[in-house]
Design an enzyme around this catalytic site. Structure first.
Site, mmCIF file in Angstrom:
data_model
loop_
_atom_site.group_PDB
_atom_site.id
_atom_site.type_symbol
_atom_site.label_atom_id
_atom_site.label_comp_id
_atom_site.label_asym_id
_atom_site.label_seq_id
_atom_site.Cartn_x
_atom_site.Cartn_y
_atom_site.Cartn_z
ATOM 1 N N HIS A 38 0.844 -1.195 0.000
ATOM 2 C CA HIS A 38 0.000 0.000 0.000
ATOM 3 C C HIS A 38 0.881 1.246 0.000
ATOM 4 C CE1 HIS A 38 -3.477 -2.318 1.877
ATOM 5 N NE2 HIS A 38 -2.474 -3.036 2.314
ATOM 6 N N GLU A 121 2.545 -0.776 4.410
ATOM 7 C CA GLU A 121 2.304 0.576 3.921
ATOM 8 C C GLU A 121 3.642 1.274 3.682
ATOM 9 O OE1 GLU A 121 -0.572 2.192 3.346
ATOM 10 O OE2 GLU A 121 -2.125 1.211 4.540
ATOM 11 N N HIS A 157 -2.457 -2.841 -3.421
ATOM 12 C CA HIS A 157 -3.837 -2.700 -2.949
ATOM 13 C C HIS A 157 -4.788 -2.574 -4.145
ATOM 14 C CE1 HIS A 157 -6.512 -0.715 0.392
ATOM 15 N NE2 HIS A 157 -6.967 -1.884 0.008
ATOM 16 N N ASP A 167 -3.349 2.453 -4.974
ATOM 17 C CA ASP A 167 -1.984 2.318 -4.450
ATOM 18 C C ASP A 167 -1.429 0.904 -4.648
ATOM 19 O OD1 ASP A 167 -4.080 1.806 -2.522
ATOM 20 O OD2 ASP A 167 -2.565 1.573 -0.967
#
Length: 197
Positions: A38, A121, A157, A167
């Protein structure tokens, strides 16, 4: 880089642990087979703020930025890891637990990707190049995770939530990452016009 018996990274230089309350148990007998990449920045496009951690820890002040009150009210989310622009890794959820990062999602005919995935992330946006330090940290973390879990696929994602998420975006260099992390081509997402140009 190593995971301990509770599936947390051993704290070292460049690694922090900040346990989030936003997790639950994975379904029984679930193999963790998917890695999901992400991006995140709060406020959007701003880096080096405390707000991503605050969000994952349920401590975000919604009055700190107008965008927060409009978009994040009542949101309870997390990821297993965040890698900031300097390459520092913060772990928020133990890898054996179910972090809340994927939302409505599907991969290889299975729904509820949170059940069988690990979420990472990257501090960034879809269009701004990620840093060398982030690729270094992501590759090292990926190799660590692949040594502990039967990870067979890595996706963005956008791949597991097409039309809803974009993303890690066009800025993410899948080839560079795959080479650094040792992923075979078959494990990578297929190119898609709306996701991985």
């Amino acid at each position: 880089m190593k995971l301990d018996a509770q599936a947390w990274l051993e704290p070292t230089t460049g690694v922090s642990l900040r346990p989030s309350p936003n997790f639950n148990e994975r379904p029984e007998n679930t193999d963790v087979s998917l890695l999901v990449i992400h991006n995140i920045s709060l406020p959007p496009g701003q880096f080096g703020t405390p707000f991503v951690a605050d969000l994952f820890l349920n401590q975000l002040d919604l009055n700190a930025d107008p965008w927060f009150a409009e978009n994040l009210q009542g949101l309870t989310v997390s990821a297993h890891f965040v890698i900031d622009r300097s390459g520092h890794i913060t772990q928020f959820v133990a890898c054996d637990k179910r972090a809340w990062h994927a939302g409505v999602s599907q991969h290889a005919g299975r729904t509820q990707c949170n059940d069988f995935s690990i979420g990472i992330e990257l501090e960034g946006t879809d269009t701004l190049a990620y840093t060398d330090a982030q690729y270094d940290a992501l590759a090292a973390l990926t190799q660590c995770l692949r040594a502990h879990y039967p990870l067979t696929s890595v996706r963005g994602h956008c791949d597991i939530a097409p039309g809803r998420k974009t993303d890690p975006g066009e800025a993410f260099d899948w080839g560079h990452y795959a080479e650094r992390a040792g992923w075979p081509v078959a494990a990578l997402p297929p190119p898609r016009q709306d996701c991985n140009p």
